[in-house]
Design an enzyme around this catalytic site. Structure first.
Site, mmCIF file in Angstrom:
data_model
loop_
_atom_site.group_PDB
_atom_site.id
_atom_site.type_symbol
_atom_site.label_atom_id
_atom_site.label_comp_id
_atom_site.label_asym_id
_atom_site.label_seq_id
_atom_site.Cartn_x
_atom_site.Cartn_y
_atom_site.Cartn_z
ATOM 1 N N ASP A 45 0.838 -1.200 0.000
ATOM 2 C CA ASP A 45 0.000 0.000 0.000
ATOM 3 C C ASP A 45 0.873 1.251 0.000
ATOM 4 O O ASP A 45 0.362 2.372 -0.077
ATOM 5 C CB ASP A 45 -1.000 -0.007 1.160
ATOM 6 N N SER A 46 2.193 1.066 0.044
ATOM 7 C CA SER A 46 3.115 2.192 -0.176
ATOM 8 C C SER A 46 2.865 2.812 -1.551
ATOM 9 O O SER A 46 3.364 3.899 -1.834
ATOM 10 C CB SER A 46 4.574 1.738 -0.051
ATOM 11 N N ASP A 84 -1.193 -6.194 -0.508
ATOM 12 C CA ASP A 84 -1.353 -5.561 0.809
ATOM 13 C C ASP A 84 -2.821 -5.251 1.097
ATOM 14 O O ASP A 84 -3.555 -4.801 0.216
ATOM 15 C CB ASP A 84 -0.568 -4.233 0.804
ATOM 16 N N GLU A 183 9.409 -4.013 10.505
ATOM 17 C CA GLU A 183 9.853 -2.720 9.956
ATOM 18 C C GLU A 183 10.387 -1.812 11.058
ATOM 19 O O GLU A 183 9.711 -1.584 12.082
ATOM 20 C CB GLU A 183 8.662 -2.047 9.232
HETATM 21 O O1 KIV Z 1 3.550 -1.085 1.662
HETATM 22 C C1 KIV Z 1 4.733 -1.480 1.608
HETATM 23 O O2 KIV Z 1 5.444 -1.290 0.622
HETATM 24 C C2 KIV Z 1 5.260 -2.192 2.766
HETATM 25 C C3 KIV Z 1 6.706 -2.563 2.778
HETATM 26 C C4 KIV Z 1 7.609 -1.412 2.752
HETATM 27 C C5 KIV Z 1 7.031 -3.492 3.881
HETATM 28 O O3 KIV Z 1 4.539 -2.463 3.669
#
Ligand code: KIV
Length: 287
Positions: A45-46, A84, A183
């Site tokens: 979700d990044s 995610d 993290e």
């Molecule tokens: O959303 C994401 O990219 C993440 C990773 C950085 C672990 O949760």
């Protein structure tokens, strides 16, 4: 490379074989990761920050996640893809959590889902796993509730927090998580959790004593502007290369140096398009 399995990941832990996971949000980056034989890809979700330009991951929706997971699947049909669960996709009820996880699998083509949160999420993880969907946990700094955690900072620095994170890792494993992202936690805490866990621990800002490392693809290749957290190592400067390319194109056009004869279609030369370039015949004739 054939698609890896959860059993492969378990075996790699026993063999102390270290591996990587990278984020991907679209077909072209998925193609790159497949070519580089990255075993596990996370449609994180990044994408809220990296792709959609939001300040945080909170505005990301299930629709966003499904659309981008499907794009990654199209770009890399053989990769092990984790989708995610965005903010509130799993927090309202377990039924909704199972339904949303199912969407990432059915509509997004993911092999597994990732869910942020500790002990209180364990029951939800158990329900999703019971529904037949593999779940990756995520502990330490969990960006969806960064405000509650006091911002984007290292978690588990004091002994009480460290104990809670270690207990959460155990709870997620008992609930059936097949792997856990850790993290921004101190190296020693990550090492202890990794030693005690039977499932792979995937670190980001968690030091070297973990089973695998994950980074955001755009951070790794240098396509994230001036954003560079301490735990990121840039292996390329793609953003600079792209700016140079666009500048060169502008210069060539201004100087009349683009297009050349070989890049144009003139009279009898207007034959079929050249090698390997996808070309729409209608565009050729109507243009
Ligand atoms: O959303 C994401 O990219 C993440 C990773 C950085 C672990 O949760």
């Amino acid at each position: 490379m054939s698609r890896i399995t959860i059993q492969d990941l378990k075996r790699w832990k026993q063999e102390a074989h270290r591996w990587v996971c990278l984020t991907s949000y679209d077909a072209p980056s998925a193609r790159v990761l497949a070519a580089a034989e990255v075993p596990v890809v996370l449609v994180g979700d990044s994408l809220g920050n990296v792709i959609l330009g939001h300040e945080s991951t909170v505005p990301v929706t299930m629709e966003d996640m499904v659309r981008h997971a499907a794009a990654v699947r199209r770009g890399a049909p053989d990769l092990f893809v984790v989708g995610d669960m965005p903010f509130l996709a799993a927090q309202i009820s377990d039924e909704e959590a199972v339904r949303n996880a199912g969407r990432l699998i059915q509509q997004g083509g993911a092999d597994a889902v990732k869910l942020e949160g500790g002990g209180p999420r364990a029951a939800t993880i158990r329900r999703i796993v019971e529904a037949g969907i593999p779940v990756m946990g995520h502990l330490g700094l969990t960006p969806q509730n960064a405000t509650q955690l006091g911002g984007h900072k290292v978690q588990g620095s004091d002994p009480r927090d460290a104990r809670r994170i270690a207990e959460d890792a155990q709870a997620l494993e008992e609930a059936g998580a097949f792997a856990i992202v850790l993290e921004c936690v101190p190296t020693q805490l990550a090492a202890t959790i990794t030693r005690n866990a039977t499932v792979p621990i995937i670190g980001i800002g968690a030091g070297e004593d973990v089973d695998a490392q994950i980074l955001v693809f755009h951070d790794l290749i240098g396509w994230s502007g001036s954003f560079k957290p301490r735990f990121v190592r840039r292996y390329a400067q793609v953003e600079e290369t792209m700016i140079e390319a666009v500048r060169s194109f502008q210069e060539d056009v201004a100087a009349g140096a683009f297009p050349s004869d070989s890049e144009s279609f003139r009279g009898s030369q207007a034959g079929p398009p050249s090698d390997g370039i996808h070309f729409d015949e209608e565009r050729q004739t109507s243009g």
